[in-house]
Design a protein around this motif. Sequence first.
Motif, PDB file in Angstrom:
ATOM      1  N   ASP A 182       0.830  -1.208   0.000  1.00 42.74           N
ATOM      2  CA  ASP A 182       0.000   0.000   0.000  1.00 42.74           C
ATOM      3  C   ASP A 182       0.860   1.252   0.000  1.00 42.74           C
ATOM      4  OD1 ASP A 182      -2.869   0.257  -0.134  1.00 42.74           O
ATOM      5  OD2 ASP A 182      -2.705   1.519   1.653  1.00 42.74           O
ATOM      6  N   SER A 227       1.190   4.100  -3.059  1.00 38.70           N
ATOM      7  CA  SER A 227       0.836   5.506  -2.810  1.00 38.70           C
ATOM      8  C   SER A 227       1.828   6.472  -3.448  1.00 38.70           C
ATOM      9  CB  SER A 227       0.766   5.772  -1.298  1.00 38.70           C
ATOM     10  OG  SER A 227       2.044   5.622  -0.706  1.00 38.70           O
ATOM     11  N   SER A 285      -5.808  -6.237   0.859  1.00 42.25           N
ATOM     12  CA  SER A 285      -6.503  -5.053   1.408  1.00 42.25           C
ATOM     13  C   SER A 285      -5.937  -3.752   0.844  1.00 42.25           C
ATOM     14  CB  SER A 285      -6.411  -5.050   2.940  1.00 42.25           C
ATOM     15  OG  SER A 285      -6.953  -6.224   3.487  1.00 42.25           O
ATOM     16  N   LEU A 286      -5.825  -3.688  -0.468  1.00 41.13           N
ATOM     17  CA  LEU A 286      -5.277  -2.504  -1.120  1.00 41.13           C
ATOM     18  C   LEU A 286      -6.396  -1.561  -1.538  1.00 41.13           C
ATOM     19  CD1 LEU A 286      -2.683  -4.324  -3.408  1.00 41.13           C
ATOM     20  CD2 LEU A 286      -2.244  -3.225  -1.201  1.00 41.13           C
ATOM     21  N   LYS A 287      -6.065  -0.290  -1.615  1.00 41.99           N
ATOM     22  CA  LYS A 287      -7.057   0.713  -1.992  1.00 41.99           C
ATOM     23  C   LYS A 287      -7.424   0.567  -3.466  1.00 41.99           C
ATOM     24  CE  LYS A 287      -5.412   4.043   1.451  1.00 41.99           C
ATOM     25  NZ  LYS A 287      -4.787   5.376   1.672  1.00 41.99           N
ATOM     26  N   GLN A 288      -8.700   0.663  -3.741  1.00 42.65           N
ATOM     27  CA  GLN A 288      -9.195   0.469  -5.102  1.00 42.65           C
ATOM     28  C   GLN A 288      -8.680   1.540  -6.072  1.00 42.65           C
ATOM     29  OE1 GLN A 288     -11.127  -2.252  -6.170  1.00 42.65           O
ATOM     30  NE2 GLN A 288     -10.480  -2.959  -4.136  1.00 42.65           N
ATOM     31  N   GLU A 289      -8.319   2.693  -5.548  1.00 41.05           N
ATOM     32  CA  GLU A 289      -7.876   3.794  -6.408  1.00 41.05           C
ATOM     33  C   GLU A 289      -6.573   3.471  -7.137  1.00 41.05           C
ATOM     34  OE1 GLU A 289      -5.825   6.981  -3.619  1.00 41.05           O
ATOM     35  OE2 GLU A 289      -7.540   6.060  -2.609  1.00 41.05           O
ATOM     36  N   TYR A 290      -5.815   2.489  -6.608  1.00 39.22           N
ATOM     37  CA  TYR A 290      -4.545   2.132  -7.237  1.00 39.22           C
ATOM     38  C   TYR A 290      -4.719   1.129  -8.378  1.00 39.22           C
ATOM     39  CZ  TYR A 290      -2.750   4.110  -2.863  1.00 39.22           C
ATOM     40  OH  TYR A 290      -2.478   4.927  -1.795  1.00 39.22           O
TER      41      TYR A 290
END
Length: 519
Positions: free
Chosen positions: A401, A405, A451-456
């Motif tokens: 994550d 970023s 559990s990574l952010k969907q925006e990536y």
Amino acid sequence: MDNPCKMQKYDSFTNSRQVRIWKAEGQNAIEQSHICLLNANTVGCEALKNTILPGIREFTVIDASVVDLKHDGSNFFVQYDQEGQSRALCTGTLLQQLNPSVEMNYQQMEPEKLIEEDIEFFSRFTIVFASKLKLNAMLRLEAFLRSKGIPLIYYNSIGFVGIIRISVPEYTTVQSQSEVPLDLRLRNPWPELIDHVRSLNVSQMDGTKRNELTYIELLIHYMLQFEALHHRKPENSDDRKVLQGMIRKDINGQASENYEEALSSYWRVFQEYKIPSNVMEVLQDEKSQFINEKSTDFWVMCHSLKCFYEEKGTLPLLGTLPDMHSNTQRYLSIKHLYNEKYLVDFAAFKIFVQRTLQSQNRHVDDIPEVIIKRFCKNVLNIKFLRYRSIQEELESPKHLDSFLSDENSLIPWYFAFRISEQLLSSPTQSSLEKESPVVKSLVDTLFEKYSLKQEYKKKVLKCIDELSRASDYEVHPVSSLVGGIAAQEAIKILTKHYLPLNHTCIFDGVLSKTETFNI
């Protein structure tokens, strides 16, 4: 099948330039190595090429494919008239021509089949190069190699991007950098050095005689003068000014080169003795604290070093000196003193090593004196690295994550290659396209699992699209560079010189950028 030809031993004299870099013991390690190449694609051949040239003993190519110029056209180790022939034989034969002293073997066989049927086959190798393996076979091979302490270097090159992954349980070295830091002990000189400086009667010398002294003798002289006046060692900024003033007073407007060196190095008098962080990390490691019958020679010597430090309060003196402006006789005198101190410390350290060996019911000469000397001479450069296995990485990668970023990070390519490898292992053999339902499902699964952010996700899909455009083809300059990096890391591991990357490296040919990740 194995090549029946046995080649003559490689003449290390031709490698004199290499010996200057990684010393005779490093070149000997290279000449004793046997490297395995699984799948002779372009990047694999480039990696193997750059280990054959330095003079490995032997290599084995394992590949079931036949030459297909549509895919192998970028490989410089196949020829246009070899279409349909064994790729293992064709590439192995041409690679051997780079250094006929190296023995060549090949097997026309699927690496996955060999892993399944005869995993013990790989115990004969020093390093294994691999790419394009199905995931289950690769994980099984890695687990076996790690149990034997054999490094696996896994890589891939598609289009303008490449990735390298090193897997080895542990890497230890006494030569983690090319230069050994200076260890002059100016703030805490030993008694013989103090007696030597006092015997010179520097205060009674004229300017000509003082100009013949080394800056080490000058600095210790002025430090002793300061101690006599203030009954303590120089410590703070005011003391710095006082010490500089004492040196400048004797210069009297005509600074010779040795006095200029003393002024530029006076700060060493204020430098408290401290163990470098890399050495402290080694001494505090569990393998240094507690040894057993399975401890390697490196950890036996590290445990002995810990005992030496606990008793003496310092590490063994290296005994090496930089070039200094002085009279030749003066330089040789100070060099002799440092060498004598090194020999005393080495003898004491050797006793600690022998005691440690005896405590494990090993013979006192199990570690040759030349190995102990090399350790002692490079004691400030000792270092170890521990690598996570690929299995651990797949189950619980670290910092993904955080890497994602960073807008400029190359980590999205890591996910693209992960998806590519999963498709290779899939029985459906789906194409690598970002709009493919299978690809989308794999990406979603990875993001959910970690559990990574969907925006990536958009960045990852863009990288997948770029790999898809390349259609699994290799671009020779990119594969050459990626293979060169893989070979460079293999040479570091073989020679135990310098630090190999830990553990994943990605190269983006469009940006001409590399980035290393410990995932």
